[in-house]
Structures are given as structure tokens and as C-alpha cells.
Scaffold this motif. Structure first.
Motif, PDB file in Angstrom:
ATOM      1  N   THR A  82       0.860  -1.181   0.000  1.00  0.00           N
ATOM      2  CA  THR A  82       0.000   0.000   0.000  1.00  0.00           C
ATOM      3  C   THR A  82       0.890   1.223   0.000  1.00  0.00           C
ATOM      4  O   THR A  82       1.845   1.306   0.753  1.00  0.00           O
ATOM      5  N   GLY A  83       0.570   2.150  -0.868  1.00  0.00           N
ATOM      6  CA  GLY A  83       1.445   3.298  -0.929  1.00  0.00           C
ATOM      7  C   GLY A  83       0.778   4.529  -1.488  1.00  0.00           C
ATOM      8  O   GLY A  83      -0.387   4.517  -1.868  1.00  0.00           O
ATOM      9  N   SER A  84       1.554   5.582  -1.500  1.00  0.00           N
ATOM     10  CA  SER A  84       1.106   6.832  -2.096  1.00  0.00           C
ATOM     11  C   SER A  84       2.325   7.584  -2.575  1.00  0.00           C
ATOM     12  O   SER A  84       3.442   7.342  -2.117  1.00  0.00           O
ATOM     13  N   ARG A  85       2.091   8.474  -3.484  1.00  0.00           N
ATOM     14  CA  ARG A  85       3.186   9.261  -4.035  1.00  0.00           C
ATOM     15  C   ARG A  85       2.635  10.569  -4.558  1.00  0.00           C
ATOM     16  O   ARG A  85       1.560  10.607  -5.137  1.00  0.00           O
ATOM     17  N   GLU A  86       3.380  11.632  -4.349  1.00  0.00           N
ATOM     18  CA  GLU A  86       3.093  12.907  -4.986  1.00  0.00           C
ATOM     19  C   GLU A  86       3.790  12.859  -6.337  1.00  0.00           C
ATOM     20  O   GLU A  86       5.005  12.686  -6.397  1.00  0.00           O
ATOM     21  N   VAL A  87       3.022  12.952  -7.409  1.00  0.00           N
ATOM     22  CA  VAL A  87       3.573  12.844  -8.760  1.00  0.00           C
ATOM     23  C   VAL A  87       3.542  14.220  -9.421  1.00  0.00           C
ATOM     24  O   VAL A  87       2.480  14.819  -9.540  1.00  0.00           O
ATOM     25  N   GLU A  88       4.712  14.707  -9.815  1.00  0.00           N
ATOM     26  CA  GLU A  88       4.751  15.954 -10.570  1.00  0.00           C
ATOM     27  C   GLU A  88       4.573  15.603 -12.041  1.00  0.00           C
ATOM     28  O   GLU A  88       5.387  14.892 -12.624  1.00  0.00           O
ATOM     29  N   VAL A  89       3.494  16.076 -12.611  1.00  0.00           N
ATOM     30  CA  VAL A  89       3.175  15.830 -14.016  1.00  0.00           C
ATOM     31  C   VAL A  89       3.598  17.066 -14.799  1.00  0.00           C
ATOM     32  O   VAL A  89       3.299  18.193 -14.404  1.00  0.00           O
ATOM     33  N   ILE A  90       4.299  16.852 -15.892  1.00  0.00           N
ATOM     34  CA  ILE A  90       4.736  17.943 -16.760  1.00  0.00           C
ATOM     35  C   ILE A  90       4.079  17.756 -18.112  1.00  0.00           C
ATOM     36  O   ILE A  90       4.133  16.668 -18.690  1.00  0.00           O
ATOM     37  N   CYS A  91       3.427  18.797 -18.601  1.00  0.00           N
ATOM     38  CA  CYS A  91       2.738  18.694 -19.885  1.00  0.00           C
ATOM     39  C   CYS A  91       3.719  18.260 -20.969  1.00  0.00           C
ATOM     40  O   CYS A  91       4.775  18.859 -21.140  1.00  0.00           O
ATOM     41  N   ALA A  92       3.358  17.207 -21.678  1.00  0.00           N
ATOM     42  CA  ALA A  92       4.156  16.701 -22.792  1.00  0.00           C
ATOM     43  C   ALA A  92       3.251  16.513 -23.998  1.00  0.00           C
ATOM     44  O   ALA A  92       3.411  15.582 -24.782  1.00  0.00           O
ATOM     45  N   CYS A  93       2.272  17.404 -24.142  1.00  0.00           N
ATOM     46  CA  CYS A  93       1.315  17.278 -25.235  1.00  0.00           C
ATOM     47  C   CYS A  93       2.028  17.387 -26.585  1.00  0.00           C
ATOM     48  O   CYS A  93       3.107  17.958 -26.676  1.00  0.00           O
ATOM     49  N   PRO A  94       1.430  16.829 -27.636  1.00  0.00           N
ATOM     50  CA  PRO A  94       2.058  16.864 -28.953  1.00  0.00           C
ATOM     51  C   PRO A  94       1.859  18.178 -29.707  1.00  0.00           C
ATOM     52  O   PRO A  94       2.406  18.357 -30.791  1.00  0.00           O
ATOM     53  N   ALA A  95       1.097  19.117 -29.139  1.00  0.00           N
ATOM     54  CA  ALA A  95       0.843  20.384 -29.824  1.00  0.00           C
ATOM     55  C   ALA A  95       2.131  21.208 -29.906  1.00  0.00           C
ATOM     56  O   ALA A  95       2.993  21.120 -29.025  1.00  0.00           O
ATOM     57  N   ILE A  96       2.233  21.985 -30.939  1.00  0.00           N
ATOM     58  CA  ILE A  96       3.380  22.875 -31.092  1.00  0.00           C
ATOM     59  C   ILE A  96       3.000  24.230 -30.515  1.00  0.00           C
ATOM     60  O   ILE A  96       2.144  24.926 -31.050  1.00  0.00           O
ATOM     61  N   HIS A  97       3.627  24.567 -29.377  1.00  0.00           N
ATOM     62  CA  HIS A  97       3.364  25.842 -28.716  1.00  0.00           C
ATOM     63  C   HIS A  97       4.452  26.842 -29.102  1.00  0.00           C
ATOM     64  O   HIS A  97       5.635  26.472 -29.177  1.00  0.00           O
TER      65      HIS A  97
END
Length: 118
Positions: A82-97
Motif C-alpha cells: 500500500t502506498g502513495s506518491r506525490e507525482v509531478e506531471v509535466i505537460c508533454a502534449c504533442p501540440a506545437i506551442h
């Protein structure tokens, strides 16, 4: 592709994005919840709205030490509890910004709290 492609690439984080993403993100544990090695978070970026995918390894040294090694088995067993984690998500979308250069995504990051085995 839905979302805001006109947003300029900018590395930034906003605590509110984690709250938004908590309601829209899809979270899965691979290979499964009984023996998780990777957390996969997918869903729309709360900044630009494009679909993004982020993989967060739970065990980082197991493969380097060989599947039959004692340390490898202990790390895998620990990850499966049993566990938990704080996950930092970084946008990696395929759109060209604009101004992204060689970067993927819009530059946004947010934190999700992930729990398993509860």
C-alpha cells in the motif's frame, strides 16, 4: 486536437492545476496494482487543454541490478505495498506551442496525489 495551441511555452506551475487535474486525470499502475512499477497519468493538461501522458517510475534501480537480485526483489516488494506518491506531471502534449523550441508541451506542471492498495 482540442486545446489552446496559441499558448506560449512557459515553464510554470499552479497549485490550482493539480485540483483541476484531479478531476480529469486517468491514473493507472503498471503492470498492475498488486506489483506496481510505474504510475501512468494521462488526461488533458489543465493549462493548454491538450491530451498528455506522464510515466513515473516507482522502482528505479531494480532493472539495473537484474530481476533475480535480492535488492531488486526487495524494491519490487516495497513498491507493491500500500502506498502513495506525490507525482509531478509535466505537460508533454504533442501540440506545437510558440517559443517551445525543442521542448514538448506547453511548459505547465502540476502535482497529483496518487494512492494504491487502499
Amino acid at each position: 486536437m482540442t486545446g489552446r495551441q496559441d499558448l506560449v511555452y512557459r515553464v510554470e506551475s499552479d497549485p490550482g492545476w493539480g485540483t483541476i487535474a484531479a478531476g480529469t486525470a486517468r491514473v493507472s499502475l503498471h503492470p498492475d496494482e498488486t506489483a506496481p512499477e510505474v504510475i501512468v497519468v494521462s488526461g488533458p493538461c489543465p493549462r493548454c487543454g491538450h491530451e498528455t501522458v506522464h510515466a513515473e517510475p516507482l522502482v528505479s534501480y531494480a532493472n539495473a541490478l537484474g530481476a533475480s537480485g535480492l535488492l531488486s526483489r526487495l524494491l519490487l516488494r516495497r513498491a507493491a505495498e500500500t502506498g502513495s506518491r506525490e507525482v509531478e506531471v509535466i505537460c508533454a502534449c504533442p501540440a506545437i506551442h510558440p517559443d517551445a523550441g525543442e521542448h514538448k508541451g506547453c511548459g505547465a506542471s502540476w502535482v497529483l496525489h496518487v494512492e494504491w492498495g487502499v
